[in-house]
Write a protein that holds these residues in place. Structure first.
Motif, PDB file in Angstrom:
ATOM      1  N   ARG A  40     -15.577  71.358   3.060  1.00  0.00           N
ATOM      2  CA  ARG A  40     -16.796  72.003   2.578  1.00  0.00           C
ATOM      3  C   ARG A  40     -17.937  71.836   3.587  1.00  0.00           C
ATOM      4  NH1 ARG A  40     -17.624  68.954  -1.751  1.00  0.00           N
ATOM      5  NH2 ARG A  40     -19.000  67.566  -0.593  1.00  0.00           N
ATOM      6  N   THR A  77     -22.012  72.331   4.326  1.00  0.00           N
ATOM      7  CA  THR A  77     -23.338  72.482   3.746  1.00  0.00           C
ATOM      8  C   THR A  77     -24.341  72.478   4.883  1.00  0.00           C
ATOM      9  OG1 THR A  77     -22.673  71.286   1.747  1.00  0.00           O
ATOM     10  CG2 THR A  77     -25.035  71.515   2.148  1.00  0.00           C
ATOM     11  N   GLN A 124     -22.501  76.237   1.899  1.00  0.00           N
ATOM     12  CA  GLN A 124     -23.628  76.133   0.982  1.00  0.00           C
ATOM     13  C   GLN A 124     -24.886  75.954   1.816  1.00  0.00           C
ATOM     14  OE1 GLN A 124     -23.473  72.788  -1.679  1.00  0.00           O
ATOM     15  NE2 GLN A 124     -25.318  73.379  -2.790  1.00  0.00           N
TER      16      GLN A 124
END
Length: 508
Positions: free
Chosen positions: A42, A44, A88
């Motif tokens: 992930r 960010t 994100q």
């Protein structure tokens, strides 16, 4: 805003990990067998933010901090770094990013629905728990397994006090040590039980204190806590005391009347369970020591602490309470986050422990002592003694999570620069814990971060202006943070009041 490219410099900064992660997300050469992205993949990006990295360097404006999983992948000017597709994105315009905060003196009492979320909502991602606690030990396992959101915990032994102990019969967990042999056995037992450190206390005899120090060195486990009434601060530092908790015993070493005052305090009769008596009986001697500080002598003591790297946790919020109990605010909107039973105990402790037997003369002296404590903290910092931010949650009228920000404000009141105040809750705790990958905002470090709506270097009280918290790469945005606070308030309101206090809570 998202961009579909990553700059060459950022790729090099992230090394092969970024390339592998980007491939897993479909960036770059196509893969014959698509792979499902995991939490470690992930990305960010906190974009266009002012970074206060807590290294002591000036604030860096218009930066992008790129995270991959739970690690910081890059800290670069926004013009030089792109954002991977699917990342994100947190818009940091007009905001300030600091490392996650640490509370280095905490006692947990209010349970899983109160304390872990209050710490996280207040940007506290590291907690040193100062007494053995089965609940916190369980939380730590769950947090490590990823099944609970909460700070990283370091957990100590029960209080190891002399015999009789100040806490005898008062309900607080403690171990009474009557002999050096018992002290050594306690160190071994606590290491075997999994304690991260041994917490020593006020009424240990000299012989027991130094036996514990020697055994802790042999067992390679830190020992820290209160300086015994029967041991000099400098002796404790030389013996390896890792951190001095509170400022109760510091003035004696600095006093031109030290020999006279030490003879007096070591002859004061203190019975088991007489914590209130200890506060009242020692007060005139501490006052005399505070008023007779020899500046030249103090400089030598401070240099010795700095040379030994003995940390000091001032807990000024505790001393505000013990020095000035009559000034305690009995109402505060933040008390809504604390169960009625705890608030009932606070009132009991204030009246029966801290105000009981107190005279107007003590109130006047307490105000002066507190002002001298502020100067003491300033002098310690100027002399290079490492300071740790801690609150002694568990003491009356200190609200978990929120009280750390109160402590930071008092450290600024003492005269520390706002950068140094911030470092007492970031860089210095990480150094103390030996955590090279925490405490600052740098590539490769754990992604524990706090996004603020105002500049803490302009006003340290801006650490309360929390927009979002990042815990090991997981973003707690403003809406999620508010839900956490609302849930804590509801949980506190749902707990019934206790009929009477059943256990003591302490400045320990």
């Amino acid at each position: 805003m998202q961009h579909s490219h990553i700059s060459r410099r950022s790729v090099l900064a992230g090394a092969a990990g970024l390339a592998a992660g980007a491939a897993g997300l479909g960036v770059g050469r196509a893969s014959a067998t698509p792979r499902v992205a995991t939490a470690a993949d992930r990305f960010t990006a906190i974009t266009h933010v002012t970074v206060i990295d807590a290294t002591g360097a000036p604030a860096q404006r218009d930066m992008t901090v790129l995270l991959r999983g739970d690690r910081i992948l890059a800290v670069e000017p926004s013009r030089r770094v792109g954002v991977p597709p699917g990342a994100q994105v947190v818009d940091g315009r007009g905001k300030f990013l600091i490392p996650g905060l640490a509370n280095m003196h905490n006692h947990t009492f209010d349970g899983e629905l109160i304390e872990p979320p209050l710490n996280i909502a207040n940007g506290i991602t590291t907690v040193r728990e100062m007494s053995a606690n089965a609940d916190v030990t369980q939380w730590r396992r769950e947090i490590a397994a990823g099944t609970r959101l909460g700070p990283r915990y370091t957990i100590g032994s029960p209080i190891v006090d002399g015999s009789p102990s100040l806490w005898e019969g008062l309900g607080a967990p403690y171990i009474a040590v009557a002999t050096p042999a018992e002290g050594r056995a306690t160190v071994r037992a606590q290491k075997d039980a999994g304690a991260d450190f041994v917490k020593v206390y006020t009424r240990l005899s000299r012989a027991s204190f130094f036996a514990i120090a020697d055994e802790a060195r042999r067992q390679r486990i830190p020992f820290l806590g209160h300086v015994s009434d029967f041991v000099q601060l400098t002796e404790a530092s030389d013996a390896g005391l890792a951190s001095v908790e509170h400022l109760f015993q510091v003035f004696y070493d600095l006093s031109s009347r030290e020999d006279e005052l030490r003879r007096a305090i070591t002859s004061v009769p203190i019975a088991g369970g007489e914590y209130n008596g200890w506060l009242n009986k020692m007060h005139p001697y501490e006052y005399a020591a505070a008023r007779s500080v020899d500046r030249h002598k103090a400089a030598g003591v401070f240099a010795r602490l700095a040379r030994n790297r003995t940390r000091v946790t001032p807990t000024l919020v505790l001393h505000t309470f013990t020095d000035l109990p009559g000034d305690t605010p009995l109402t505060d909107p933040r008390y809504a986050y604390v169960p009625a039973a705890t608030q009932g105990f606070w009132q009991f402790a204030l009246e029966l422990i801290y105000l009981n037997g107190r005279t107007p003369e003590q109130d006047a002296r307490g105000r002066e002592i507190y002002e001298r404590r502020l100067r003491l903290v300033y002098d310690l910092d100027r002399a290079g003694v490492p300071l740790l931010a801690g609150t002694d949650n568990g003491t009356a009228y200190l609200v978990p999570g929120f009280s750390l920000h109160d402590e930071l404000a008092r450290l600024a009141q003492a005269g520390l620069t706002n950068m140094r105040v911030l470092q007492t809750a970031t860089l210095e705790p990480a150094r103390y814990l030996g955590a090279r990958d925490r405490g600052t905002i740098e590539r490769g470090n754990v992604a524990d971060l706090v996004l603020l709506d105002a500049d803490p270097l302009r006003d340290i009280r801006n650490t309360t202006r929390i927009n979002s918290v990042v815990v090991r790469g997981e973003v707690i945005d403003p809406a999620a943070r508010q839900r956490m606070l609302d849930d804590v308030r509801q949980a506190a309101a749902a707990q019934p009041p206790a009929p009477a206090p059943v256990a003591a809570r302490c400045p320990c």
